[in-house]
Design a protein around this motif. Structure first.
Motif, PDB file in Angstrom:
ATOM      1  N   UNK A  20       0.835  -1.210   0.000  1.00  0.00           N
ATOM      2  CA  UNK A  20       0.000   0.000   0.000  1.00  0.00           C
ATOM      3  C   UNK A  20       0.865   1.253   0.000  1.00  0.00           C
ATOM      4  N   UNK A  21       1.933   1.247   0.813  1.00  0.00           N
ATOM      5  CA  UNK A  21       2.841   2.397   0.857  1.00  0.00           C
ATOM      6  C   UNK A  21       3.534   2.602  -0.491  1.00  0.00           C
ATOM      7  N   UNK A  22       3.958   1.502  -1.111  1.00  0.00           N
ATOM      8  CA  UNK A  22       4.583   1.614  -2.428  1.00  0.00           C
ATOM      9  C   UNK A  22       3.609   2.154  -3.463  1.00  0.00           C
ATOM     10  N   UNK A  23       2.353   1.697  -3.393  1.00  0.00           N
ATOM     11  CA  UNK A  23       1.332   2.193  -4.318  1.00  0.00           C
ATOM     12  C   UNK A  23       1.116   3.695  -4.142  1.00  0.00           C
ATOM     13  N   UNK A  24       1.084   4.140  -2.904  1.00  0.00           N
ATOM     14  CA  UNK A  24       0.904   5.567  -2.635  1.00  0.00           C
ATOM     15  C   UNK A  24       2.085   6.378  -3.169  1.00  0.00           C
ATOM     16  N   UNK A  25       3.286   5.835  -3.019  1.00  0.00           N
ATOM     17  CA  UNK A  25       4.469   6.533  -3.530  1.00  0.00           C
ATOM     18  C   UNK A  25       4.381   6.698  -5.041  1.00  0.00           C
ATOM     19  N   UNK A  26       3.946   5.648  -5.734  1.00  0.00           N
ATOM     20  CA  UNK A  26       3.840   5.724  -7.194  1.00  0.00           C
ATOM     21  C   UNK A  26       2.667   6.601  -7.634  1.00  0.00           C
ATOM     22  N   UNK A  27       1.669   6.780  -6.774  1.00  0.00           N
ATOM     23  CA  UNK A  27       0.522   7.612  -7.135  1.00  0.00           C
ATOM     24  C   UNK A  27       0.752   9.089  -6.845  1.00  0.00           C
ATOM     25  N   UNK A  28       1.789   9.413  -6.083  1.00  0.00           N
ATOM     26  CA  UNK A  28       2.055  10.822  -5.752  1.00  0.00           C
ATOM     27  C   UNK A  28       2.246  11.686  -7.003  1.00  0.00           C
ATOM     28  N   UNK A  29       3.042  11.261  -8.015  1.00  0.00           N
ATOM     29  CA  UNK A  29       3.169  12.099  -9.215  1.00  0.00           C
ATOM     30  C   UNK A  29       1.837  12.369  -9.907  1.00  0.00           C
ATOM     31  N   UNK A  30       0.935  11.383  -9.896  1.00  0.00           N
ATOM     32  CA  UNK A  30      -0.373  11.586 -10.515  1.00  0.00           C
ATOM     33  C   UNK A  30      -1.188  12.614  -9.728  1.00  0.00           C
ATOM     34  N   UNK A  31      -1.020  12.611  -8.418  1.00  0.00           N
ATOM     35  CA  UNK A  31      -1.710  13.630  -7.612  1.00  0.00           C
ATOM     36  C   UNK A  31      -1.238  15.027  -7.990  1.00  0.00           C
ATOM     37  N   UNK A  32       0.078  15.217  -8.048  1.00  0.00           N
ATOM     38  CA  UNK A  32       0.606  16.531  -8.416  1.00  0.00           C
ATOM     39  C   UNK A  32       0.165  16.940  -9.816  1.00  0.00           C
ATOM     40  N   UNK A  33       0.146  15.984 -10.734  1.00  0.00           N
ATOM     41  CA  UNK A  33      -0.255  16.285 -12.107  1.00  0.00           C
ATOM     42  C   UNK A  33      -1.712  16.714 -12.173  1.00  0.00           C
ATOM     43  N   UNK A  34      -2.601  15.939 -11.579  1.00  0.00           N
ATOM     44  CA  UNK A  34      -4.025  16.228 -11.663  1.00  0.00           C
ATOM     45  C   UNK A  34      -4.405  17.470 -10.848  1.00  0.00           C
ATOM     46  N   UNK A  35      -3.836  17.584  -9.652  1.00  0.00           N
ATOM     47  CA  UNK A  35      -4.184  18.723  -8.795  1.00  0.00           C
ATOM     48  C   UNK A  35      -3.715  20.044  -9.389  1.00  0.00           C
ATOM     49  N   UNK A  36      -2.515  20.070  -9.930  1.00  0.00           N
ATOM     50  CA  UNK A  36      -1.969  21.321 -10.459  1.00  0.00           C
ATOM     51  C   UNK A  36      -2.469  21.646 -11.856  1.00  0.00           C
ATOM     52  N   UNK A  37      -3.072  20.668 -12.534  1.00  0.00           N
ATOM     53  CA  UNK A  37      -3.570  20.939 -13.887  1.00  0.00           C
ATOM     54  C   UNK A  37      -4.788  21.848 -13.890  1.00  0.00           C
ATOM     55  N   UNK A  38      -5.441  22.009 -12.723  1.00  0.00           N
ATOM     56  CA  UNK A  38      -6.628  22.874 -12.641  1.00  0.00           C
ATOM     57  C   UNK A  38      -6.352  24.093 -11.749  1.00  0.00           C
ATOM     58  N   UNK A  39      -5.083  24.427 -11.564  1.00  0.00           N
ATOM     59  CA  UNK A  39      -4.718  25.615 -10.801  1.00  0.00           C
ATOM     60  C   UNK A  39      -4.241  26.718 -11.737  1.00  0.00           C
ATOM     61  N   UNK A  40      -4.256  27.936 -11.224  1.00  0.00           N
ATOM     62  CA  UNK A  40      -3.660  29.049 -11.959  1.00  0.00           C
ATOM     63  C   UNK A  40      -2.141  28.974 -11.854  1.00  0.00           C
ATOM     64  N   UNK A  41      -1.463  29.719 -12.701  1.00  0.00           N
ATOM     65  CA  UNK A  41      -0.001  29.686 -12.706  1.00  0.00           C
ATOM     66  C   UNK A  41       0.572  30.124 -11.362  1.00  0.00           C
ATOM     67  N   UNK A  42       0.008  31.167 -10.787  1.00  0.00           N
ATOM     68  CA  UNK A  42       0.499  31.668  -9.500  1.00  0.00           C
ATOM     69  C   UNK A  42       0.246  30.660  -8.379  1.00  0.00           C
TER      70      UNK A  42
END
Length: 279
Positions: A20-42
């Motif tokens: 489970x911990x390894x899965x979470x580690x591999x999913x972290x980049x997807x979190x950053x990608x999806x979360x920041x894709x709907x943010x403003x540049x600032x």
């Protein structure tokens, strides 16, 4: 009895927690990608790890327009489909011939292909570009497909070679007794039996070709020929990086291949187990 149960459960629980911990580690980049894709540049620059406070869905519309996504998607689709068809068709025939005609020449050729699998692309990219240029197909889709065919053949032949060994030769001999030609035996008998490894090869090569940036960047120069990775890279300049457009562009680019992988992943283990392991 209780001691045995505890000894069994504790290692199992520890293994599950570790996975489970390894899965979470591999999913972290997807979190950053999806979360920041709907943010403003600032907002991306101020705190990239935070959840978006306001969803800026216009980023996707702007990235779609800036990358000319439908055109880039079509280019990537043509290259991926054509490369897969040629790799599956030619390499399956080559592997079948190597296995059934076990001559010294075929053994040496197979060893050379296996040895080529360990050569990094960076070591041969300049000679590869020179060959493509010498053939007169530089800056063309055909040239890129030809490059993928050459670089992807060793691994593809290796997988097919192992799988063909598991095909009973008695079936082929019965087909020949019935008057079938060698080509008829291959296309009517052997090729349908190779369906698991064909699907596996297509999945693996699709994941590689669709997401590849280096090969298209070396061979393609015309803007109208650029694939999705090249189109997305246009957001990264020498001095500025348009993260608010690049991240939605990355999401758009990986979504088709993620969907394809999820639909086809059940064939991977079966094909590899019947192919490379038996080889």
């Amino acid at each position: 009895m209780e001691t045995t149960v505890k000894k069994y459960r504790v290692p199992l629980l520890a293994a599950e927690l570790l996975l489970i911990l390894l899965a979470l580690v591999f999913l972290v980049p997807f979190y950053f990608l999806l979360a920041n894709s709907v943010k403003s540049y600032s907002a991306i620059l101020s705190d990239s790890a935070a959840l978006p406070t306001a969803f800026q869905w216009s980023n996707y519309a702007e990235a779609w327009k800036a990358t000319a996504f439908p055109h880039a998607f079509l280019n990537s689709l043509i290259v991926t489909v054509a490369s897969n068809i040629l790799l599956a068709f030619l390499c399956s025939m080559s592997a079948y011939k190597m296995v059934r005609n076990n001559s010294l020449y075929n053994r040496i050729l197979y060893i050379a292909l296996v040895a080529a699998m360990v050569i990094p692309f960076q070591a041969i990219m300049i000679p590869l570009v020179q060959i493509v240029s010498g053939l007169g197909v530089m800056d063309t889709t055909a040239g890129l497909i030809l490059a993928y065919l050459g670089f992807g053949a060793p691994m593809t032949v290796f997988l097919f070679h192992g799988f063909v060994k598991s095909v009973p030769i008695d079936i082929e001999e019965a087909s020949r007794v019935d008057g079938s030609s060698p080509y008829g035996t291959f296309f009517r008998i052997v090729l349908p039996l190779m369906q698991p490894i064909i699907v596996t090869v297509i999945i693996l090569n699709t994941l590689w070709i669709w997401n590849d940036y280096l090969m298209p960047s070396l061979i393609l120069q015309s803007p109208e020929l650029r694939t999705i990775p090249i189109a997305t890279y246009s957001f990264f300049g020498q001095y500025t990086k348009q993260w608010d457009l690049a991240l939605p562009g990355l999401v758009l680019g990986i979504t088709p291949v993620v969907i394809f992988f999820l639909l086809m992943q059940k064939y991977i283990i079966e094909g590899i187990a019947q192919g490379s392991v038996k080889g």
